[in-house]
Design a protein around this motif. Sequence first.
Motif, mmCIF file in Angstrom:
data_model
loop_
_atom_site.group_PDB
_atom_site.id
_atom_site.type_symbol
_atom_site.label_atom_id
_atom_site.label_comp_id
_atom_site.label_asym_id
_atom_site.label_seq_id
_atom_site.Cartn_x
_atom_site.Cartn_y
_atom_site.Cartn_z
ATOM 1 N N LEU A 4 0.832 -1.190 0.000
ATOM 2 C CA LEU A 4 0.000 0.000 0.000
ATOM 3 C C LEU A 4 0.874 1.251 0.000
ATOM 4 O O LEU A 4 1.961 1.257 0.575
ATOM 5 N N THR A 5 0.378 2.310 -0.623
ATOM 6 C CA THR A 5 1.092 3.582 -0.567
ATOM 7 C C THR A 5 0.967 4.149 0.839
ATOM 8 O O THR A 5 0.206 3.639 1.666
ATOM 9 N N LYS A 6 1.666 5.229 1.095
ATOM 10 C CA LYS A 6 1.631 5.843 2.426
ATOM 11 C C LYS A 6 0.222 6.285 2.782
ATOM 12 O O LYS A 6 -0.283 5.988 3.867
ATOM 13 N N ILE A 7 -0.420 6.992 1.875
ATOM 14 C CA ILE A 7 -1.759 7.496 2.172
ATOM 15 C C ILE A 7 -2.758 6.350 2.247
ATOM 16 O O ILE A 7 -3.661 6.365 3.088
ATOM 17 N N GLU A 8 -2.606 5.336 1.396
ATOM 18 C CA GLU A 8 -3.492 4.169 1.465
ATOM 19 C C GLU A 8 -3.314 3.443 2.795
ATOM 20 O O GLU A 8 -4.296 2.981 3.389
ATOM 21 N N THR A 9 -2.081 3.350 3.255
ATOM 22 C CA THR A 9 -1.809 2.698 4.542
ATOM 23 C C THR A 9 -2.506 3.435 5.679
ATOM 24 O O THR A 9 -3.157 2.811 6.530
ATOM 25 N N LEU A 10 -2.390 4.759 5.692
ATOM 26 C CA LEU A 10 -3.017 5.540 6.761
ATOM 27 C C LEU A 10 -4.541 5.457 6.702
ATOM 28 O O LEU A 10 -5.210 5.297 7.732
ATOM 29 N N ARG A 11 -5.095 5.555 5.509
ATOM 30 C CA ARG A 11 -6.555 5.462 5.371
ATOM 31 C C ARG A 11 -7.065 4.087 5.752
ATOM 32 O O ARG A 11 -8.084 3.948 6.425
ATOM 33 N N PHE A 12 -6.341 3.046 5.311
ATOM 34 C CA PHE A 12 -6.741 1.687 5.629
ATOM 35 C C PHE A 12 -6.660 1.443 7.138
ATOM 36 O O PHE A 12 -7.565 0.819 7.720
ATOM 37 N N ALA A 13 -5.607 1.930 7.771
ATOM 38 C CA ALA A 13 -5.453 1.768 9.217
ATOM 39 C C ALA A 13 -6.590 2.471 9.955
ATOM 40 O O ALA A 13 -7.165 1.925 10.903
ATOM 41 N N TYR A 14 -6.927 3.677 9.523
ATOM 42 C CA TYR A 14 -8.031 4.414 10.147
ATOM 43 C C TYR A 14 -9.332 3.633 10.015
ATOM 44 O O TYR A 14 -10.063 3.437 10.995
ATOM 45 N N ASN A 15 -9.629 3.176 8.819
ATOM 46 C CA ASN A 15 -10.872 2.424 8.595
ATOM 47 C C ASN A 15 -10.876 1.092 9.334
ATOM 48 O O ASN A 15 -11.916 0.660 9.850
ATOM 49 N N TYR A 16 -9.728 0.435 9.396
ATOM 50 C CA TYR A 16 -9.624 -0.843 10.100
ATOM 51 C C TYR A 16 -9.859 -0.655 11.603
ATOM 52 O O TYR A 16 -10.608 -1.417 12.225
ATOM 53 N N ILE A 17 -9.261 0.377 12.173
ATOM 54 C CA ILE A 17 -9.467 0.666 13.600
ATOM 55 C C ILE A 17 -10.931 1.025 13.862
ATOM 56 O O ILE A 17 -11.531 0.587 14.841
ATOM 57 N N TRP A 18 -11.531 1.808 12.954
ATOM 58 C CA TRP A 18 -12.938 2.168 13.110
ATOM 59 C C TRP A 18 -13.814 0.909 13.056
ATOM 60 O O TRP A 18 -14.720 0.748 13.874
ATOM 61 N N ALA A 19 -13.541 0.001 12.117
ATOM 62 C CA ALA A 19 -14.327 -1.230 11.983
ATOM 63 C C ALA A 19 -14.193 -2.112 13.228
ATOM 64 O O ALA A 19 -15.177 -2.663 13.719
ATOM 65 N N LEU A 20 -12.971 -2.214 13.747
ATOM 66 C CA LEU A 20 -12.769 -2.995 14.977
ATOM 67 C C LEU A 20 -13.505 -2.371 16.154
ATOM 68 O O LEU A 20 -14.110 -3.072 16.977
#
Length: 100
Positions: A77-93
């Motif tokens: 993942l790119t840097k911005i994709e990594t940050l967005r994915f991490a944010y969404n993953y934490i929100w989903a959890l």
Amino acid sequence: MPAETPSSGDGAEPGAPRERRRRRGRARARTEALLHTLKRSRRVKANDRERNRMHHLNAALDELRSVLPTFPDDTKLTKIETLRFAYNYIWALSETLRLA
């Protein structure tokens, strides 16, 4: 005429302010070669700091990527994709925990 005495300290003497300016400027005067060397040294140090900052940032993002679930394992993942994915993953959890 006591108001124009040199000891009054108010700069009433016409040559006094110029003398002060000249001395101050002479104390700071540096050769052009020295200025070039100082600028180059500062630039090299700034470049080193920036390189280290980016190295640490990239290492942290790599560590974050290693704990995020990605379906194709070879996908980076790119840097911005990594940050967005991490944010969404934490929100989903968090939502999963809230609903459980």
